[in-house]
Design a protein around this motif. Structure first.
Motif, PDB file in Angstrom:
ATOM      1  N   UNK A  51       3.923   2.042   2.581  1.00 49.62           N
ATOM      2  CA  UNK A  51       4.986   2.980   2.210  1.00 49.62           C
ATOM      3  C   UNK A  51       4.498   4.403   2.417  1.00 49.62           C
ATOM      4  N   UNK A  52       5.307   5.245   3.049  1.00 44.97           N
ATOM      5  CA  UNK A  52       4.941   6.645   3.270  1.00 44.97           C
ATOM      6  C   UNK A  52       6.133   7.548   2.981  1.00 44.97           C
ATOM      7  N   UNK A 107       1.163  -4.397  10.264  1.00 49.33           N
ATOM      8  CA  UNK A 107       1.609  -3.838   8.981  1.00 49.33           C
ATOM      9  C   UNK A 107       3.083  -3.460   9.076  1.00 49.33           C
ATOM     10  N   UNK A 108       3.870  -3.835   8.081  1.00 55.36           N
ATOM     11  CA  UNK A 108       5.259  -3.415   7.973  1.00 55.36           C
ATOM     12  C   UNK A 108       5.286  -1.997   7.414  1.00 55.36           C
ATOM     13  N   UNK A 109       5.999  -1.078   8.079  1.00 50.71           N
ATOM     14  CA  UNK A 109       6.034   0.322   7.657  1.00 50.71           C
ATOM     15  C   UNK A 109       7.418   0.675   7.102  1.00 50.71           C
ATOM     16  N   UNK A 110       7.421   1.302   5.937  1.00 51.19           N
ATOM     17  CA  UNK A 110       8.664   1.708   5.283  1.00 51.19           C
ATOM     18  C   UNK A 110       8.546   3.168   4.862  1.00 51.19           C
ATOM     19  N   UNK A 142       0.863  -1.184   0.000  1.00 52.53           N
ATOM     20  CA  UNK A 142       0.000   0.000   0.000  1.00 52.53           C
ATOM     21  C   UNK A 142       0.895   1.227   0.000  1.00 52.53           C
ATOM     22  N   UNK A 143       0.665   2.123  -0.954  1.00 50.93           N
ATOM     23  CA  UNK A 143       1.491   3.327  -1.078  1.00 50.93           C
ATOM     24  C   UNK A 143       0.688   4.525  -0.593  1.00 50.93           C
ATOM     25  N   UNK A 144       1.118   5.107   0.524  1.00 48.26           N
ATOM     26  CA  UNK A 144       0.422   6.245   1.120  1.00 48.26           C
ATOM     27  C   UNK A 144      -0.285   5.838   2.400  1.00 48.26           C
ATOM     28  N   UNK A 189      -6.858   0.668   4.105  1.00 51.95           N
ATOM     29  CA  UNK A 189      -6.607  -0.517   3.278  1.00 51.95           C
ATOM     30  C   UNK A 189      -5.565  -1.432   3.905  1.00 51.95           C
ATOM     31  N   UNK A 190      -4.480  -0.843   4.409  1.00 53.17           N
ATOM     32  CA  UNK A 190      -3.397  -1.647   4.977  1.00 53.17           C
ATOM     33  C   UNK A 190      -3.868  -2.421   6.209  1.00 53.17           C
ATOM     34  N   UNK A 191      -4.602  -1.768   7.093  1.00 51.24           N
ATOM     35  CA  UNK A 191      -5.066  -2.439   8.313  1.00 51.24           C
ATOM     36  C   UNK A 191      -6.093  -3.520   7.996  1.00 51.24           C
ATOM     37  N   UNK A 192      -6.964  -3.275   7.014  1.00 54.76           N
ATOM     38  CA  UNK A 192      -7.931  -4.299   6.624  1.00 54.76           C
ATOM     39  C   UNK A 192      -7.223  -5.526   6.067  1.00 54.76           C
ATOM     40  N   UNK A 193      -6.238  -5.302   5.200  1.00 52.61           N
ATOM     41  CA  UNK A 193      -5.529  -6.413   4.562  1.00 52.61           C
ATOM     42  C   UNK A 193      -4.740  -7.219   5.591  1.00 52.61           C
ATOM     43  N   UNK A 194      -4.029  -6.521   6.474  1.00 54.08           N
ATOM     44  CA  UNK A 194      -3.243  -7.223   7.496  1.00 54.08           C
ATOM     45  C   UNK A 194      -4.155  -7.987   8.445  1.00 54.08           C
ATOM     46  N   UNK A 195      -5.293  -7.396   8.760  1.00 54.66           N
ATOM     47  CA  UNK A 195      -6.252  -8.065   9.632  1.00 54.66           C
ATOM     48  C   UNK A 195      -6.821  -9.328   9.020  1.00 54.66           C
TER      49      UNK A 195
END
Length: 475
Positions: free
Chosen positions: A34-35, A108-111, A10-12, A20-26
């Motif tokens: 990515x931020x 979620x992995x954060x980069x 997920x970008x942003x 989106x990221x939290x739903x997918x990881x859940x």
């Protein structure tokens, strides 16, 4: 590629990407977020939360001063500006501004870094290359170039920069009379600035019904002392040295040149705020991923899927292309971004075909009074050559206007030939709440007669909604 490092990139990390990221990881997907800037994106760091916190204070402060007409001794009321700035920081912190914790806690992995596609299944972030089965792009938008000569050299600032100013400017010009421009102009005026606001159209809030802009313009001029310059285009800004204020303090001055009525005019101010809109942030190497995009954003279908079927986009960066005529207003809002992200994530997780349904998404202007609108305006109905009916009920028609000493707003409903609500505009102190039963009607096909006959609290502005529904259903 047969093997991927992640199930989803997920970008942003704004409201869309974070959702989106939290739903997918859940749901068990190996997800990386990515931020490139501040974690939490625009919503918590620069726009919604800071705006709301600042306007809550300024409206409370100015409302207390106005309450002197009810007998409150408040005409000499003052504020402590450092404390105001601190409140804004507290509100942002509570909202999770620039924090990765809520994402990491969700697995979620954060980069950190700028993401660029180098192939349909790979992105580069700095020196790192990341591969994934699927992607969701939620990069939001960036400020548009206003086309004003010398704006950068003169030190013009963006609306979100206002809440980081070390002091409130004495004289300021706001360029742009849309929702953001009006919100910023009101905030500064309530905080004590002398404000000028320019709008290239012939009225404020040009995307809304004319009556809404008229109410806001009247309050700006009569109550807040804001100078409204409609049909005006700012063409240039330049530094004009320093001037000495009555207090003895010297301040930088900006000269603003603008066209109005076929003549070029100029004015000197301390600060210029550019509320001229934004554009989708599409600088992502999208061509390397075979993703179609334009100045309107990344093209997606109603499943939020791009031209590359494993890549999705949502929020301000997405441009939904419908295969049929759909009555959907062009809006940018936190709830719309979150909804699109949930739709995209659902389709990624479940390999489903969930479709977006834009009925009932509200456009908000958080001034006092608030302006809330949904669906089509009367002007849009005329432009589309639609058969419609409309009714406008002034707030002065209900007893709440006497209790609250406020008569200037209204409730306006627009229906089609079948009597279904296709649009509404409400201008009222609590318009964001009043619009909700209209939203529910549009999404569930509740009949006008049901709204008209439902009990509404007698001494509330919601009575105006009931009256409007009754009048248009009878007509």
């Amino acid at each position: 590629m047969k093997k991927f490092e992640y199930d989803l990139v997920v970008i942003g990390s704004g409201v869309a990407g974070g959702t989106a990221a939290k739903m997918a990881a859940g749901a068990g997907l190996k997800t990386v977020l990515i931020e490139a800037g501040n974690w939490g994106g625009t919503n918590s760091n620069r726009r919604d939360i800071p705006y709301a916190a600042a306007s809550h204070f300024s409206q409370t402060f100015f409302g207390a001063i106005e309450a002197s007409k009810f007998g409150l001794s408040s005409t000499s009321l003052r504020y402590n500006y450092p404390s105001v700035l601190n409140w804004n920081l507290v509100a942002k912190k509570r909202a999770g501004a620039n924090s990765k914790k809520e994402y990491e806690d969700a697995g979620v992995k954060c980069v950190s870094g700028f993401a660029q596609f180098i192939s349909p299944y790979e992105i580069s972030v700095g020196d790192e290359t990341i591969s994934a089965k699927k992607f969701i792009i939620a990069t939001g938008s960036t400020p548009t170039d206003p086309g004003i000569t010398g704006s950068a050299e003169a030190g013009c600032i963006l609306p979100e920069d206002v809440f980081a100013l070390r002091r409130i400017p004495k004289v300021v010009m706001v360029v742009g009379g849309g929702s953001t421009g009006c919100e910023i102009a009101e905030y500064l005026a309530e905080m004590g600035s002398k404000v000028l606001i320019t709008e290239i159209s012939e009225r404020l809030l040009p995307k809304e019904d004319p009556e809404a802009g008229e109410v806001i313009e009247t309050r700006f001029a009569k109550t807040l002392g804001i100078k409204v310059l409609t049909s005006s285009r700012v063409v240039a800004t330049s530094k004009a040295g320093k001037e000495t204020l009555p207090s003895g303090r010297k301040t930088d001055v900006v000269k603003v040149q603008f066209m109005r009525g076929g003549q070029e005019k100029s004015v000197k101010v301390e600060a210029v705020i550019l509320a001229t809109g934004s554009e989708p942030a599409v600088d992502l190497g999208l061509s390397n991923a075979d993703v179609k995009f334009s100045a309107k954003g990344i093209q997606v279908n109603t499943m939020m899927q791009t031209s590359a079927k494993h890549i999705f986009a949502c929020g301000d960066v997405a441009n939904v292309v419908f295969d049929r005529h759909v009555d959907v207003a062009e809006i940018s809002s936190t709830e719309k971004a979150s909804y699109e992200a949930a739709t995209a994530a659902s389709n990624v997780v479940n390999r489903g075909k969930a479709l977006v349904d834009y009925r009932g998404f509200v456009r908000m202007t958080d001034t006092f009074p608030k302006v809330a609108s949904v669906g089509l305006t009367e002007d849009e109905c005329i432009a589309r050559d639609l058969k419609y009916k409309q009714v406008l009920v002034p707030l002065s028609s209900v007893e709440a206007s006497n209790v609250h000493e406020y008569q200037d707003g209204f409730v306006k409903l627009v229906t089609n030939r079948e009597g279904k609500i296709i649009g509404a505009t409400i201008v009222a102190p609590n318009a964001d709440l009043l619009i909700q039963e209209i939203v529910l009607s549009m999404r569930t096909d509740i009949k006008l007669v049901d709204i008209a006959t439902a009990p509404h609290v007698a001494l509330s502005f919601s009575e105006a909604v009931r009256l409007a529904a009754r009048r248009i259903s009878r007509g």
